[in-house]
Structure formats: structure tokens, C-alpha cells
Write an enzyme that holds these catalytic residues in place. Structure first.
Site, short mmCIF file in Angstrom:
data_model
loop_
_atom_site.label_atom_id
_atom_site.label_comp_id
_atom_site.label_asym_id
_atom_site.label_seq_id
_atom_site.Cartn_x
_atom_site.Cartn_y
_atom_site.Cartn_z
N LEU A 162 5.73 -10.29 -19.34
CA LEU A 162 6.13 -11.69 -19.46
C LEU A 162 6.34 -12.02 -20.93
O LEU A 162 5.41 -12.39 -21.65
CB LEU A 162 5.06 -12.59 -18.84
N ASP A 163 7.57 -11.86 -21.36
CA ASP A 163 7.95 -12.13 -22.75
C ASP A 163 8.59 -13.51 -22.80
O ASP A 163 9.77 -13.67 -23.12
CB ASP A 163 8.92 -11.05 -23.23
#
Length: 611
Positions: free
Chosen positions: A472-473
Site C-alpha cells: 500500500l504505497d
């Protein structure tokens, strides 16, 4: 007849324009206060409430305005709006561009920042009552309206009345309609146009700063059109009015001249006695705003830079760090800002090597800086890759990461990658931008990469794929628009798309610096079904002094037991730093009593942070 027709058309056109501006002002101030103080829903609700309250106060007091000078009062209202709306906008920006002493109570700043909303709403409250009274004084019985328009209007009216009659008891109204109903109808049409044009054209096409000047320009033009048509110096091409105060008009009427013109000139909607000084002010304001709108790119850039350079890096002591904006652009989803930060404090720079470095900011959050761009992505990718097998059989989902840097790190392990990001425009620009290419090395050409431009939550709702690793960037939780990516529903979707031994990884805020956010975040992922977490920091020698500093904190989330980072599958990066990554342990996700998780339909605003 021509006079009555053009008078009516002029008043209705002005009603449309001022209603357009009034509704758009409401949206501009709501968005501005959201940008400055965060909390989209909260700011919109408070701003709209204050605006309508002020409209009501202005409308209630409009009856106390002199009925003999309705036109003059309308002109003054438009000039004051043209002056007050941009001034209030700049006041709010100014409050957020200077360091306010801590001795000043936050409640005082909150109140001052919302005074422009009250002032603009109050002045706008005068407009419709004044226009309604002037319309009633025209005495238009409908005969001035073209016959084809009367016929079309009658048919539409018959149809609407018949439809309304299916639910209500109705009585067909014949003849001239009340000024209130006509003006209100045009007000609603103008309001709808203002909402649509603001949302679809002005805000996305120009931005907030030029938009406020466009609206003020329209107020100024409305004032000038009104005084040109109804004033004694009229240059309105369709006006036949004689000067209201000149003896010639009386003589003309006495010798069989146009009595309608003479009567019209004496009516209270005449603007003949408008102050010449106020007229000059209106002309100057209108000309100034026209120049600003014509050069809106320059005005937007300079005012934005003035604000941003005071806000960016303001967590340091005064005089320690200077930010200089080098470029900025707005995509459909975010404000992209490039800036240089320069150490101006005393002594050696403790934050990065050298005195100046380039950084990228997306919205209200710093995305990356040169000194830690590589170490951040090492922590996001190279550390958790120790928990999965390299090779094409391993499937990885990257949510966010439109700069392609995480993809470059994943390419080293030969895994299959699904990449989902909402901002296609930013992703396209990042492919060729030298600032990003130095880190992603054209990773968008990776042959095991499948990229989808879509919302991450919606993608997870629609796909049937399962993943060994989900990265989850995503941006920080700084805005209501990002609440979905920090919701129980989103993390539950992530969990359900993990393979049997899969894990999810996200960066996180320090629990010491943001305790309320951390508690809400932990309870949210726990409610989504994650039972185990492993937390670690990425360390880097940022200032080249031989000692490593903490750069970013990450969380690995899993619905069950998982191996240690330094197990048999440890990556080369982790093995080289085994003394650091050997200590983090898996432990149960805690639960904080009295802290509600964040849900899409029941948001917990404590999960948002003010950076």
C-alpha cells in the site's frame, strides 16, 4: 414596449449572473477552508451553514434599504461583493502564510478565517430582494415578451402544472407572475449553472485562486451593466431612456415625448444618482480583475508559491529550513508540488547531506525527498520480500505508487505485479520526468507488470485475484478524500485477496507523534480481520555523518502467524542489516478501548492527521 422588454431581460440576466456567483462563492470558500484546515465534510458543512445563515440575515435586513434608491443599493452591493470576496480569500490565505504567535487562541483564528464567508453571504443576501422589488416595479404584464416565447412558456407551464397536480391540489395561475417567483426561478437556474460550471470548468481548469477573481469580475461587470442600462450616463445599446435628472426629459414629456421613458427614469430602480467615486472604484476593480484573469496562470503560481513556501517544512524552528517552490500542477486528483528545501539553520545540516535537496509534495503530504527516496522504497519492497518467494509465481499487488519506483524494486525479484493507481495523468508524466526516472529506471516497461488506472478500493471489489504480497504505497491520511483507503472495508478487501500465506504492507505514522491516528488505524485493521502485525523502521545515514537515522515506519499485517524477516528467505538487503531487522517480532494487533474504527459509512475523523 422595447424599454420594458429590455429592462426585464436585463434584470433577469443580472439575476442569473449574481446567483451564479453566489453559489460559486459558497463552493470556493468551502474548498479553500478545506485546503487550509483539512476535514472536507466538516469544513463544507460549517461553511455552507454559515453562508446560508448570512444570506438569511442579509435578506431579512434588505427591507430596511431605502425603497427609493433600489438601483443604487444594488449597484453598491455588487461593488462591495467584487471587493470583499477576493479580499476575504486573500485574508484566509494570509492567515495560513504567516506564523501566528501561540498566544493567539485557536478559536480567534478559526473565527477570523470564517468572517469572509459571513460577509460575502450577508452581501449576497441583499441581491434577490432588491432584484425582486425592482422587477415588481417594472410593471411588465407579459406583453413585452415575444409571442413565440410566451407560447412556449405557456405550454411548458401547463405540462409542469399537470405533473404537480398529480400530487398536490393546484389552481392554474393566469396573467403576470409575481416578481418573487420569476426572480427565484432565475436564481435557481443561475445557482445550478454556478455549481456545474465551478465543478466542471472553473475549479479543475483554473484552480481556486483564478476562480475567485473570475467571480469578482462577474460581480463588477454586473454592476457596470446595471448602471449603464439604468443610469443617466447610459451607453447601453438597447436603452432609450432619457436622463432622469435632466430638464430635457421633463420638457420631452411635456411636449408629447415618450412618457414611458420619463416615468422609467424616475423609478426607484434608476441608478442615476450612483456616486461617481464608487463608479470609478468599480471600473478599477473590474479592470484589475480582468487583468488577473487574463494572466491567471501567473497569478495562480505566485499566490500559491507565497502560501506554499510558508507552509512546507514549517515543522522546523523559524529560520532553520527554507522551501522554494520550483513547479506545481494540478491533476484531476491531486496537487503536485516540486520544491527545494534548503538548510538555513546554524551548524551542520542534521537532516540530509548538503544544504539543498529536491522534494515532491502531493496535496498536503510530502511524497519523497532525494535523501530518503531510495530508503523508503527499500523498506516498502525489499524488507517484506523476505516473507515471500521471488520469481514469476509470486503475485504482488501495488496500490498507489504512481511514481513507478516500487515497481523498479519489485523487478529485481522477477515477481508478477498488478499495479493500481487512480491518477493516470500523474503516472503518465512520471514515466518521462527526469526527477522520477533516476529512481524507476523505466520500470513501467517491466514485462511482468499489469497496470490498471482505477480506484484501489473499487479494483479490489471487482477482481478475483489473490496475492502473496500487497503493498500500500498510498498518500497519508491528511484529507477526507482518503478516508476510504484507511477504512475497515478497504482493509477487509485487502485481507480477502491475500493468498494463504500472504501479507499486506503499509507505511505508517509514528504512534508517538500521532497517537489518536495510530489508535484509530490499529482498531481499523483489527476490525478488518488482521490479527498479527510486525512493525519496523527503515534506517539511513541521511546526513552522511556515519550514523543511521530513522526514516520511515512500516507495518506488515497478516491474518495469522508468519515467519520472521530474517528467516531463510531473507533478501540480500535484510541480510546486510540483520542486526536491525532481526529484532522486530510479530505480535497480536492490539485493540484500544473506546476508540472506534474508521468505516466508509461511519468515519472516525481521528484517523486523519494534520501535518
Amino acid at each position: 414596449m422595447s424599454n420594458t422588454r429590455t429592462d426585464t431581460a436585463t434584470l433577469l440576466t443580472l439575476t442569473f449572473v449574481v446567483s451564479f456567483c453566489s453559489f460559486a462563492y459558497e463552493f470556493v470558500y468551502s474548498e479553500l477552508l478545506t485546503v487550509m484546515y483539512g476535514g472536507t465534510v466538516t469544513q463544507y458543512v460549517i461553511t455552507v451553514g454559515l453562508y446560508f445563515f448570512s444570506l438569511g440575515i442579509g435578506a431579512a435586513l434588505s427591507d430596511d434599504l431605502d425603497g427609493a434608491t433600489l438601483g443604487g443599493n444594488f449597484f453598491r452591493t455588487e461593488v462591495l461583493l467584487a471587493a470583499a470576496a477576493p479580499a476575504g480569500f486573500l485574508l484566509i490565505v494570509g492567515l495560513n502564510s504567516v506564523r501566528i504567535p501561540q498566544a493567539v487562541p485557536a478559536e480567534v483564528i478559526w473565527t477570523v478565517a470564517r468572517l469572509p464567508v459571513v460577509v460575502v453571504g450577508f452581501l449576497s443576501g441583499f441581491e434577490l430582494p432588491l432584484l425582486t422589488r425592482m422587477f415588481d416595479e417594472l410593471g411588465d404584464d407579459g406583453s413585452a415578451t415575444p409571442s413565440w416565447l410566451r407560447t412556449a412558456g405557456a405550454r411548458i407551464h401547463d405540462f409542469v402544472v399537470a405533473a404537480v397536480g398529480t400530487l398536490w391540489t393546484v389552481e392554474r395561475t393566469e396573467g403576470r407572475r409575481s416578481g418573487l417567483s420569476v426572480i427565484l426561478a432565475m436564481d435557481y437556474v443561475g445557482g445550478l449553472a454556478g455549481a456545474v460550471v465551478y465543478a466542471r470548468v472553473l475549479y479543475p481548469g483554473l484552480g481556486l485562486i483564478p476562480t475567485i477573481f473570475v467571480l469578482a469580475l462577474l460581480n463588477g461587470v454586473a454592476a457596470l451593466v446595471f448602471v449603464a442600462h439604468f443610469g443617466e450616463w447610459s451607453w447601453w445599446p438597447f436603452s432609450d431612456a432619457a436622463p432622469s435628472a435632466s430638464p430635457a426629459s421633463s420638457a420631452s414629456a411635456a411636449h408629447g415625448g415618450n412618457a414611458t421613458d420619463s416615468a422609467r427614469a424616475d423609478r426607484s430602480l434608476s441608478a442615476a444618482r450612483v456616486s461617481k467615486t464608487l463608479l470609478v472604484v468599480c471600473l478599477l476593480l473590474t479592470a484589475t480583475y480582468a487583468g488577473v484573469v487574463a494572466k491567471h496562470d501567473v497569478a495562480d503560481e505566485r499566490l500559491s508559491q507565497l502560501y506554499l513556501e510558508q507552509q512546507i517544512e514549517n515543522e522546523y524552528p523559524p529560520g532553520a529550513m527554507r522551501a522554494t517552490v520550483t513547479s506545481q500542477e494540478t491533476t484531476a486528483y491531486q496537487h503536485v508540488i516540486r520544491y527545494n528545501r534548503t538548510w538555513t539553520g546554524t551548524g551542520p545540516n542534521p537532516h540530509f547531506d548538503g544544504r539543498t535537496e529536491q522534494c515532491l509534495r502531493l496535496g498536503a503530504a510530502v511524497q519523497l525527498c532525494e535523501s530518503w527516496a531510495d530508503s523508503y522504497h527499500r523498506g516498502l519492497v525489499d524488507v517484506p520480500m523476505s516473507l515471500v518467494e521471488p520469481g514469476p509465481e509470486t503475485k504482488v499487488l501495488v496500490v498507489g505508487g504512481g511514481d513507478w519506483i516500487a515497481i523498479d524494486h519489485l523487478r529485481e525479484y522477477g515477481v508478477t505485479v498488478d499495479h493500481v493507481d487512480l491518477d493516470g495523468e500523474f503516472m503518465r508524466d512520471a514515466k518521462t520526468d527526469p526527477f522520477f526516472r533516476r529512481w524507476h529506471d523505466d520500470a513501467h516497461e517491466y514485462d511482468r507488470l499489469n497496470t490498471t488506472v482505477a480506484d484501489g478500493y473499487r479494483y479490489l471489489q471487482e477482481t478475483n485475484e489473490t496475492y502473496d504480497l500487497v503493498l500500500l504505497d498510498v498518500p497519508g491520511a491528511t484529507d477526507d478524500d482518503l478516508l476510504t483507503l484507511y477504512s475497515t472495508e478497504f482493509y477487509r478487501s485487502v485481507r480477502t485477496h491475500l493468498s494463504e500465506d500472504g501479507v499486506a504492507v503499509t507505511w505508517g505514522y509514528s504512534p508517538d507523534a500521532y497517537p489518536e491516528h495510530h489508535k484509530a488505524f490499529v482498531n481499523t485493521v483489527g476490525a478488518a480481520g488482521f490479527t498479527q502485525e510486525l512493525s519496523y523502521w527503515v534506517r539511513e545515514d541521511l546526513d552522511d555523518d556515519g550514523e543511521t537515522e530513522r526514516v520511515e515506519q512500516f507495518y506488515v499485517l497478516a491474518p495469522g502467524d508468519r515467519p520472521r524477516l530474517t528467516g531463510d528467505g531473507a533478501t540480500r538487503y535484510v541480510r546486510a542489516r540483520e542486526e536491525h531487522y532481526g529484532s522486530p517480532e510479530w505480535h497480536a494487533v492490539p485493540h484500544y478501548r473506546g476508540v472506534r474504527e474508521n468505516s466508509i459509512f461511519h468515519p472516525n475523523y481521528d484517523i486523519l492527521v494534520d501535518t
